[in-house]
Write a protein that holds these residues in place. Sequence first.
Motif, PDB file in Angstrom:
ATOM      1  N   LEU A 175       0.827  -1.195   0.000  1.00 61.06           N
ATOM      2  CA  LEU A 175       0.000   0.000   0.000  1.00 61.06           C
ATOM      3  C   LEU A 175       0.868   1.254   0.000  1.00 61.06           C
ATOM      4  O   LEU A 175       0.568   2.235  -0.694  1.00 61.06           O
ATOM      5  N   ILE A 176       1.950   1.236   0.774  1.00 64.54           N
ATOM      6  CA  ILE A 176       2.872   2.375   0.801  1.00 64.54           C
ATOM      7  C   ILE A 176       3.400   2.658  -0.600  1.00 64.54           C
ATOM      8  O   ILE A 176       3.392   3.810  -1.071  1.00 64.54           O
ATOM      9  N   LYS A 177       3.857   1.623  -1.269  1.00 68.23           N
ATOM     10  CA  LYS A 177       4.391   1.814  -2.617  1.00 68.23           C
ATOM     11  C   LYS A 177       3.341   2.381  -3.547  1.00 68.23           C
ATOM     12  O   LYS A 177       3.620   3.282  -4.361  1.00 68.23           O
ATOM     13  N   SER A 178       2.106   1.888  -3.449  1.00 70.12           N
ATOM     14  CA  SER A 178       1.042   2.371  -4.332  1.00 70.12           C
ATOM     15  C   SER A 178       0.753   3.845  -4.096  1.00 70.12           C
ATOM     16  O   SER A 178       0.341   4.557  -5.015  1.00 70.12           O
ATOM     17  N   MET A 179       0.971   4.317  -2.881  1.00 71.46           N
ATOM     18  CA  MET A 179       0.672   5.709  -2.547  1.00 71.46           C
ATOM     19  C   MET A 179       1.772   6.665  -2.985  1.00 71.46           C
ATOM     20  O   MET A 179       1.514   7.863  -3.149  1.00 71.46           O
ATOM     21  N   PHE A 180       2.982   6.161  -3.163  1.00 70.10           N
ATOM     22  CA  PHE A 180       4.103   7.032  -3.527  1.00 70.10           C
ATOM     23  C   PHE A 180       4.631   6.784  -4.940  1.00 70.10           C
ATOM     24  O   PHE A 180       5.437   7.565  -5.439  1.00 70.10           O
ATOM     25  N   GLU A 181       4.217   5.712  -5.589  1.00 68.36           N
ATOM     26  CA  GLU A 181       4.822   5.362  -6.876  1.00 68.36           C
ATOM     27  C   GLU A 181       4.468   6.374  -7.964  1.00 68.36           C
ATOM     28  O   GLU A 181       3.465   7.082  -7.902  1.00 68.36           O
ATOM     29  N   LYS A 182       5.332   6.405  -9.003  1.00 62.74           N
ATOM     30  CA  LYS A 182       5.143   7.297 -10.153  1.00 62.74           C
ATOM     31  C   LYS A 182       5.091   6.441 -11.411  1.00 62.74           C
ATOM     32  O   LYS A 182       5.953   6.528 -12.280  1.00 62.74           O
ATOM     33  N   ARG A 183       4.078   5.620 -11.498  1.00 59.56           N
ATOM     34  CA  ARG A 183       3.949   4.654 -12.599  1.00 59.56           C
ATOM     35  C   ARG A 183       3.522   5.356 -13.880  1.00 59.56           C
ATOM     36  O   ARG A 183       2.558   6.139 -13.893  1.00 59.56           O
ATOM     37  N   THR A 184       4.217   5.058 -14.977  1.00 60.11           N
ATOM     38  CA  THR A 184       3.847   5.613 -16.287  1.00 60.11           C
ATOM     39  C   THR A 184       3.708   4.542 -17.363  1.00 60.11           C
ATOM     40  O   THR A 184       3.384   4.856 -18.502  1.00 60.11           O
ATOM     41  N   LYS A 185       3.949   3.283 -17.018  1.00 63.15           N
ATOM     42  CA  LYS A 185       3.820   2.185 -17.975  1.00 63.15           C
ATOM     43  C   LYS A 185       2.670   1.282 -17.527  1.00 63.15           C
ATOM     44  O   LYS A 185       2.589   0.903 -16.350  1.00 63.15           O
ATOM     45  N   PHE A 186       1.823   0.904 -18.486  1.00 64.63           N
ATOM     46  CA  PHE A 186       0.616   0.146 -18.153  1.00 64.63           C
ATOM     47  C   PHE A 186       0.375  -0.936 -19.193  1.00 64.63           C
ATOM     48  O   PHE A 186       0.674  -0.759 -20.380  1.00 64.63           O
ATOM     49  N   GLU A 187      -0.216  -2.025 -18.720  1.00 64.61           N
ATOM     50  CA  GLU A 187      -0.536  -3.130 -19.627  1.00 64.61           C
ATOM     51  C   GLU A 187      -1.704  -2.767 -20.531  1.00 64.61           C
ATOM     52  O   GLU A 187      -1.793  -3.217 -21.658  1.00 64.61           O
ATOM     53  N   ASP A 188      -2.624  -1.941 -20.010  1.00 66.92           N
ATOM     54  CA  ASP A 188      -3.820  -1.549 -20.757  1.00 66.92           C
ATOM     55  C   ASP A 188      -3.938  -0.034 -20.695  1.00 66.92           C
ATOM     56  O   ASP A 188      -3.540   0.583 -19.713  1.00 66.92           O
ATOM     57  N   SER A 189      -4.502   0.579 -21.731  1.00 66.68           N
ATOM     58  CA  SER A 189      -4.602   2.033 -21.781  1.00 66.68           C
ATOM     59  C   SER A 189      -5.996   2.541 -21.441  1.00 66.68           C
ATOM     60  O   SER A 189      -6.263   3.735 -21.565  1.00 66.68           O
ATOM     61  N   LEU A 190      -6.897   1.668 -21.010  1.00 66.45           N
ATOM     62  CA  LEU A 190      -8.238   2.066 -20.610  1.00 66.45           C
ATOM     63  C   LEU A 190      -8.363   1.942 -19.100  1.00 66.45           C
ATOM     64  O   LEU A 190      -7.935   0.953 -18.510  1.00 66.45           O
ATOM     65  N   PHE A 191      -8.959   2.974 -18.484  1.00 63.62           N
ATOM     66  CA  PHE A 191      -9.079   3.000 -17.031  1.00 63.62           C
ATOM     67  C   PHE A 191     -10.510   3.355 -16.649  1.00 63.62           C
ATOM     68  O   PHE A 191     -11.090   4.297 -17.185  1.00 63.62           O
ATOM     69  N   TYR A 192     -11.058   2.572 -15.707  1.00 63.41           N
ATOM     70  CA  TYR A 192     -12.388   2.881 -15.206  1.00 63.41           C
ATOM     71  C   TYR A 192     -12.351   4.123 -14.330  1.00 63.41           C
ATOM     72  O   TYR A 192     -13.345   4.845 -14.216  1.00 63.41           O
ATOM     73  N   ASP A 193     -11.212   4.386 -13.708  1.00 69.25           N
ATOM     74  CA  ASP A 193     -11.057   5.577 -12.877  1.00 69.25           C
ATOM     75  C   ASP A 193      -9.658   6.130 -13.132  1.00 69.25           C
ATOM     76  O   ASP A 193      -9.089   5.910 -14.198  1.00 69.25           O
ATOM     77  N   ILE A 194      -9.101   6.837 -12.171  1.00 66.96           N
ATOM     78  CA  ILE A 194      -7.831   7.533 -12.378  1.00 66.96           C
ATOM     79  C   ILE A 194      -6.664   6.544 -12.450  1.00 66.96           C
ATOM     80  O   ILE A 194      -6.732   5.438 -11.937  1.00 66.96           O
ATOM     81  N   SER A 195      -5.577   6.995 -13.078  1.00 64.72           N
ATOM     82  CA  SER A 195      -4.404   6.131 -13.249  1.00 64.72           C
ATOM     83  C   SER A 195      -3.237   6.539 -12.357  1.00 64.72           C
ATOM     84  O   SER A 195      -2.206   5.877 -12.365  1.00 64.72           O
ATOM     85  N   ALA A 196      -3.367   7.635 -11.594  1.00 66.29           N
ATOM     86  CA  ALA A 196      -2.278   8.075 -10.709  1.00 66.29           C
ATOM     87  C   ALA A 196      -2.857   8.819  -9.516  1.00 66.29           C
ATOM     88  O   ALA A 196      -3.832   9.574  -9.658  1.00 66.29           O
ATOM     89  N   TRP A 197      -2.249   8.627  -8.343  1.00 65.87           N
ATOM     90  CA  TRP A 197      -2.718   9.281  -7.118  1.00 65.87           C
ATOM     91  C   TRP A 197      -1.558   9.461  -6.138  1.00 65.87           C
ATOM     92  O   TRP A 197      -1.728   9.394  -4.925  1.00 65.87           O
TER      93      TRP A 197
END
Length: 844
Positions: free
Chosen positions: A445-467
């Motif tokens: 959870l810590i990593k998910s809250m601080f990560e800066k992910r820019t690569k994704f397996e899929d380009s469609l998102f039901y909601d936001i892609s970064a937080w």
Amino acid sequence: MRNLLLLFFITLQFYTFGQVADSYYLPQNVSYDPKIPTPKQFLGYQVGEQHVTPYEQYAYMRELARLSDRFKVEVYGKTFENRELLLLTVTSPKNHGQIEQIKAEHQKLVNPSQSGSLDLKKMPIVVWLGYSVHGNEPSGTNSNLMSAYYLAAAQGAGIDSLLNEAVILIDPCINADGGNRFATWVNINRSTNLVSDVNSREFSETWPGGRTNHYWFDLNRDWLYQQMPESKGRLVKFYEWRPNILTDHHEMGSGSTFFFQPGIPARTHPLTPKSNIELTAKIGKYHAAGLDKINSAYYTQENYDDFYYGKGSTLPDVNGSIGILFEQASSRGHLQETQNGLLSFPFTIRNQVSATMSTLKAAREMRVELLEHMRSFYKESNTDGVKAYVFGNSKDAAKTWEMVNMLKRNQIDVYKLNKDETIDGVSFNKTTSYAVPTNQPQHRLIKSMFEKRTKFEDSLFYDISAWSLQYCMNIPTAEAKASVSLGEKVGVNTFPKGKVVGNSTYAYFFEWNSYFAPRAAYELLQKGYTLKVAVEPLTAIVAGKEQKFDYGTIQIVCNGNDPREFLQTLAERDGVDFYATSTGLTPLGIDLGSEKFRKLKQPNILMIGGPGVSANDAGEVWHLLDQRINIPLTIADIETVNRVNLDKYTHIVLSGGRYNNLSDEKIKRFVQSGGVLVALTDGAEWVANKKLASVTIKPRPNNNGNEKRPYALQEKYSGAMETAGTIFEAKIDPTHPIAFGYQQEKIALFKDNNIFFEDTKNPYNTPLIFTSNPLIAGYVHPKNEALIKNSPAVITQNLGAGKIILMSENPNFRAFWYGTNKLFLNALFFGHTIGGGRFGGEEE
């Protein structure tokens, strides 16, 4: 045969569209305790005959708790409208007698040093059943009436075994304010002879509708950072219990059927283990069997994803639980015509009851496997090389304080620094900075809250892609690859009070750095104090010493009176420091009587709402001003604004949404006569399209290409063009009034739209401009990124005697984007000060 079919459909109509029997919903292979009243016996109407209100729901739950030794009820919070939020604990009387011991043993699953000794075969599973986080998706909370009755009244070996082997937590009405709003609407518009015509008023609730809470927030997006009281109270109980399964009962469009997870596998967050998807699919077989039994249509592994950890069905996945989303086609009222035929409210309820029953069946039969999943989840250690995240802002202790709160609300250990640290060129003072080590159970959870992910397996998102939390808060943060010296672990996180330095009957200063400085400023203006803002830096004498003050410093004119006692109250409440000075002459920079100290006006703000306007965006403005800054906000529908006199308002706010029916001539006259228009996202686009400002919106690109493609790929290519929620970098001009209080060269902005401003010819009216390499975190299509590069994010212009301030982004997103709230607040406090000089923002 034809007559038999006709009889069958007449019978089906009776059970589906009229008042149904309890047997329509409930398992019939058990007996029921006659001492426990059915919902109909208690409420006076059958479930599905009308929509239950939260008050009725809670009264019935308390009656079950009074009559059944299987039920305990507690209040975990209150809504903004002062409605209680209940949690029911349902288990066997024996388990109730040792509930604290069961809870303590269950918590050991999270601790690898303790979990190995647990005998999982003897442990109950914990199941959380959550209903209708969206108030106008009522089949969930109405279905709980029947599910709760079953758990209280059913008799036999099967129910006894379930209650012995499980602790069931029921959140019967997650969104009590929205649920009450919607139930009231559909009940008062219901006819005795049910009307299924989709044009009926029953299916068109008035703006803003019942989906959201009091301030029009989508509570299903608030599970991670928990800014609403409903979420804060609920997550305390979630982490107190750490359920193995959490269900999240929703509704979707009326033309669909029934969905259960897993969603689209490629759209699952990479930090969610594969075993989670596999277990979700295994549980799904139970849902399929239950729905097959009642001949209901359904689907899975489509449409929905499990990416954003701020949703109710996804946060559990990064906490060792299995979160499960249910989506039922909505009747929206009592009976509606759809492409699949007539859809009745009882039918929608029945499917939700089935999903609850299949969840409980799966929990019981997969109990050990699900307990083992949680134990194994927390045994995995962090391997990404980051030892700790270090953060802190000495200039804004209030935002740092809230960032610590966000982490602690998610059971993340936060420590003070034992000594000053410099990491990647960023200096952190031990008195104002904190560290989050990653060698703790919540490391995913810590990593998910601080990560800066820019690569994704899929380009469609039901909601936001970064937080990313550090950018949401605009707090300097660094990744420590080596160990840092940890000080004391943060326990009670006390608010950082401000101070008053010196005393004076001449003037006081306070800087605009603190998050709550606008709250202090508004109260001072409201009480009649004269405030002036410095549009240039200065050095003043404070307590016999020279002290520097930056752009945006506020001068309080004392007029011979010393307000020190009142300022002390504000300092403690708002975390603002006040500095006394006894002379108007400064050693350096502007003097206190300079015209470059510009007088502030007390804002009197009108926000336009009503049909077409985004209730979420408008609610974020309302919540910010009403709950955090204590500024009254008038909200009026478009048709009202078109006919009333606007002269008494200093500001008009256009949030996101459609303003097709708004009189642009009336808004133009308001600005020309001296008003300030603040327009965000779609509102800014409306202003540009109506030529109220000399601003051009760049054309949106498409992703069609020139070559022919398979029809089946259309959604993939068009969806890839959406900027659903991404973080970008912008250059900021701290000398511009819109940027007062920011002492930095760059800032992170959150973008969830495809609105791109063309550059202006004016070199001084764009205080925020996206950088040439703007992507920080999240997904963006290359064509959209090209349009964002070097484009303005904020544009200010004069129109007659007034000002127009346009923002392509929403600086108040979901209440957790604290870092850009100040941009919006500056438009309210300093917007009228913008201008002056050949290129000072005059109308072009």
